[in-house]
Design a protein around this motif. Structure first.
Motif, PDB file in Angstrom:
ATOM      1  N   PHE A 312       0.757  -1.213  -0.100  1.00 33.55           N
ATOM      2  CA  PHE A 312       0.091  -0.046   0.049  1.00 33.55           C
ATOM      3  C   PHE A 312       1.096   1.140  -0.030  1.00 33.55           C
ATOM      4  CE2 PHE A 312      -3.606  -2.541   1.240  1.00 33.55           C
ATOM      5  CZ  PHE A 312      -4.607  -2.081   0.691  1.00 33.55           C
ATOM      6  N   ARG A 313       1.999   1.273   0.456  1.00 33.41           N
ATOM      7  CA  ARG A 313       2.858   2.395   0.216  1.00 33.41           C
ATOM      8  C   ARG A 313       3.141   3.164  -0.897  1.00 33.41           C
ATOM      9  NH1 ARG A 313       8.768   1.518   2.840  1.00 33.41           N
ATOM     10  NH2 ARG A 313       9.042   0.438   0.671  1.00 33.41           N
ATOM     11  N   PRO A 314       3.141   2.467  -2.248  1.00 33.99           N
ATOM     12  CA  PRO A 314       3.282   3.150  -3.419  1.00 33.99           C
ATOM     13  C   PRO A 314       2.101   3.778  -3.760  1.00 33.99           C
ATOM     14  CG  PRO A 314       4.330   1.078  -3.587  1.00 33.99           C
ATOM     15  CD  PRO A 314       3.819   0.871  -2.113  1.00 33.99           C
ATOM     16  N   ILE A 315       0.844   3.304  -3.300  1.00 35.80           N
ATOM     17  CA  ILE A 315      -0.432   3.540  -3.470  1.00 35.80           C
ATOM     18  C   ILE A 315      -0.623   4.784  -2.690  1.00 35.80           C
ATOM     19  CG2 ILE A 315      -3.056   3.245  -3.265  1.00 35.80           C
ATOM     20  CD1 ILE A 315      -2.593   0.452  -3.679  1.00 35.80           C
ATOM     21  N   MET A 316      -0.170   4.938  -1.565  1.00 36.06           N
ATOM     22  CA  MET A 316      -0.110   6.330  -0.810  1.00 36.06           C
ATOM     23  C   MET A 316       0.784   7.344  -1.610  1.00 36.06           C
ATOM     24  SD  MET A 316      -2.003   5.842   1.734  1.00 36.06           S
ATOM     25  CE  MET A 316      -2.758   4.555   0.631  1.00 36.06           C
ATOM     26  N   VAL A 317       1.865   6.910  -2.016  1.00 35.36           N
ATOM     27  CA  VAL A 317       2.621   7.910  -3.049  1.00 35.36           C
ATOM     28  C   VAL A 317       1.938   8.472  -3.899  1.00 35.36           C
ATOM     29  CG1 VAL A 317       4.735   7.860  -4.612  1.00 35.36           C
ATOM     30  CG2 VAL A 317       4.979   6.618  -2.519  1.00 35.36           C
ATOM     31  N   LEU A 318       0.923   7.823  -4.675  1.00 30.86           N
ATOM     32  CA  LEU A 318      -0.022   8.191  -5.662  1.00 30.86           C
ATOM     33  C   LEU A 318      -0.895   9.310  -5.312  1.00 30.86           C
ATOM     34  CD1 LEU A 318      -1.226   4.695  -7.432  1.00 30.86           C
ATOM     35  CD2 LEU A 318       0.310   6.527  -8.195  1.00 30.86           C
ATOM     36  N   SER A 319      -1.254   9.362  -3.835  1.00 27.70           N
ATOM     37  CA  SER A 319      -2.002  10.476  -3.490  1.00 27.70           C
ATOM     38  C   SER A 319      -1.277  11.877  -3.735  1.00 27.70           C
ATOM     39  CB  SER A 319      -2.168  10.350  -1.816  1.00 27.70           C
ATOM     40  OG  SER A 319      -1.158  10.385  -1.081  1.00 27.70           O
ATOM     41  N   THR A 320      -0.036  11.934  -3.627  1.00 31.75           N
ATOM     42  CA  THR A 320       0.842  13.225  -3.887  1.00 31.75           C
ATOM     43  C   THR A 320       1.438  13.076  -5.429  1.00 31.75           C
ATOM     44  OG1 THR A 320       2.713  12.348  -2.966  1.00 31.75           O
ATOM     45  CG2 THR A 320       1.367  13.685  -1.445  1.00 31.75           C
ATOM     46  N   PHE A 321       1.237  12.070  -6.055  1.00 35.36           N
ATOM     47  CA  PHE A 321       1.936  11.878  -7.352  1.00 35.36           C
ATOM     48  C   PHE A 321       1.078  12.709  -8.395  1.00 35.36           C
ATOM     49  CE2 PHE A 321       2.146   9.658 -11.399  1.00 35.36           C
ATOM     50  CZ  PHE A 321       3.197  10.037 -11.697  1.00 35.36           C
TER      51      PHE A 321
END
Length: 392
Positions: A312-321
C-alpha cells in the motif's frame, strides 16, 4: 494541441492579457518530455538499475523477518539461523541505503544539466522573438517561465523516478502476497480498483488547480516586476497606495490558489489511508482466524502484514503523485507555449551582406506600422547625407 483566446479580468487586467494560450494533451506533453530526456538515457538507465536492486532488497527483508519469527515460535529455535538471518537483514538494509545514495547521486548528475538546457532553450527562443512578442508578454511573466516553471518541471523528473520505484515494489510485493496466502491477497486486491477509480477521477481536478496556481505565481511576478520598472511613473503621479492595493489583491489570489492546491493534494492522502487502514483491519481479523484454526502460523501472518504495508505504500505515494505531476506538466505546458512561439517578423534567410555602408541614407515613400491599420507614418521621404546627424 489547441489554441484559445482568453479574457483577463480584474487587477492588472491590461498588463496580464495574453492573446493566445496553447493547451497540450497529456499524451503530447509526455511524448515531448521523453524526447527531451533522450540525451540523458544513460543516467536514466543507471537509476533504473539501482531501483531494481533496491526493490529486490526491500522485498527480501520482510521474508527474513518472517523466517526468524517462525523459528523463534518453535519449542527449540535454531539460534544460528536467527543470527544468520539478522546479518542478512543488516546487509540488505545497507544495500537499500547504498542504492538510494547512488540513485540520488545519478539524479544530481543529470537534473541540473537537464534544467540548464531547458532554460537555454527558453532563453534562445525569447531572443528569436520580435518586439511585438514582448508587447504581449511582460518581463515578470517571462521570468517565471525561465525560473519557477523550469525548476518545477525539473522536480517532476525526480518525482517520476521515485514513483516508478514505488510501483515496482508494489507489483513484486503482490506476487509475494499471493505466495504467502492467496485468499488474503485477493481480499487485499479488492480495495485497489476503488483506489484507482478515486485517483483517476480527481486527476482532472488536480490539473485544473495546478494551472490556476502556476498562473497566480506568474501574475505575482509580473505585477512585482512591472511595478518596480514603473516606479518612477508611480511616484511621479502619487499612485503608491493604488499600486499597493492592486498588488495586495493579486497576492491574495495567489494565496487562495496555493491553499486550494495544498487542500487537494492532502485530501487524497487522508482518503487513501482510510481505505488502506480498513483493508489492514480486515486482513488482521481473517489472518487471526486462520492462525486459531491451525491453517497457518504467526510468522506467515506477520510477513503478510509487513508485505501488505509495502504493497500500500506506493499507493499512498499516488496520493501526492498526480497533484505534483499535474503541477510539473502545467509548468511544462507553459514552457512549451514559449518554445513553440514563432516570431511575427522573421529574418530573411536569403539576406545578403551589404558590407561597409558608405554614403548617404535615403527613404522614399516608406510606410510603417506595428499593428495593421495603425500607421506610424506613411509616405516618408528622408535623405541623410554622409556625416550628418539627424534626430526624429
Amino acid at each position: 494541441m489547441k489554441k484559445r483566446g482568453r479574457k483577463n479580468m480584474g487587477i492588472y487586467a491590461g498588463m496580464m492579457n495574453e492573446d493566445q494560450k496553447r493547451e497540450y494533451s497529456d499524451r503530447e506533453l509526455f511524448t515531448r518530455y521523453i524526447k527531451r530526456m533522450r540525451p540523458f538515457r544513460k543516467n536514466v538507465g543507471s537509476i533504473s538499475l539501482f531501483l531494481l536492486i533496491s526493490t529486490i532488497a526491500e522485498i527480501i527483508i520482510p521474508l527474513i523477518i518472517g523466517i526468524c519469527i517462525s523459528d523463534l515460535s518453535k519449542a527449540n529455535p535454531n539460534f544460528v539461523l536467527v543470527i544468520g538471518a539478522g546479518i542478512i537483514f543488516l546487509l540488505l538494509y545497507i544495500t537499500v541505503w547504498i542504492m538510494f545514495y547512488l540513485r540520488r547521486r545519478e539524479l544530481g548528475k543529470f537534473v541540473p544539466f537537464f534544467l540548464e538546457k531547458l532554460r537555454m532553450d527558453i532563453f534562445n527562443k525569447l531572443q528569436e522573438q520580435d518586439m511585438s512578442f514582448f508587447d504581449k508578454h511582460e518581463s515578470g511573466r517571462l521570468n517565471t517561465r525561465v525560473s519557477n516553471d523550469a525548476l518545477d518541471f525539473g522536480n517532476t523528473t525526480i518525482l517520476l523516478a521515485d514513483t516508478v520505484g514505488s510501483l515496482l515494489i508494489s507489483f513484486l510485493t503482490f506476487g509475494i502476497l499471493l505466495w504467502l496466502n492467496r485468499t488474503l491477497a485477493i481480499i487485499a486486491l479488492i480495495a485497489i480498483p476503488f483506489v484507482f477509480l478515486f485517483v483517476l477521477s480527481l486527476r482532472r481536478l488536480a490539473r485544473v488547480v495546478s494551472r490556476g496556481y502556476r498562473k497566480a505565481i506568474e501574475n505575482v511576478n509580473a505585477a512585482m516586476v512591472e511595478s518596480i520598472e514603473g516606479i518612477q511613473v508611480c511616484k511621479s503621479y502619487g499612485q503608491e497606495s493604488t499600486v499597493s492595493e492592486q498588488f495586495n489583491k493579486t497576492n491574495k489570489d495567489y494565496f487562495k490558489k496555493g491553499f486550494r492546491l495544498t487542500a487537494v493534494t492532502h485530501m487524497w492522502r487522508l482518503l487513501l489511508e482510510t481505505i488502506a487502514s480498513i483493508t489492514l483491519i480486515i486482513i488482521l481479523f481473517l489472518g487471526g482466524q486462520l492462525v486459531f484454526q491451525g491453517k497457518t502460523n504467526p510468522g506467515t501472518i506477520f510477513m503478510f502484514i509487513l508485505y501488505l504495508q509495502r504493497f500500500f505504500r506506493p499507493i499512498m505515494v499516488l496520493s501526492t503523485f498526480f497533484p505534483q505531476l499535474s503541477a510539473g506538466m502545467a509548468a511544462y505546458e507553459r514552457i512549451l507555449d514559449i518554445i513553440d512561439s514563432e516570431p511575427t517578423m522573421k529574418q530573411n534567410p536569403n539576406a545578403f551582406d551589404i558590407g561597409d555602408v558608405k554614403g548617404e541614407i535615403e527613404f522614399e515613400n516608406v510606410d510603417f506600422c506595428y499593428r495593421e491599420g495603425e500607421w506610424v507614418f506613411k509616405g516618408l521621404n528622408l535623405r541623410i547625407e554622409k556625416g550628418e546627424k539627424l534626430a526624429i
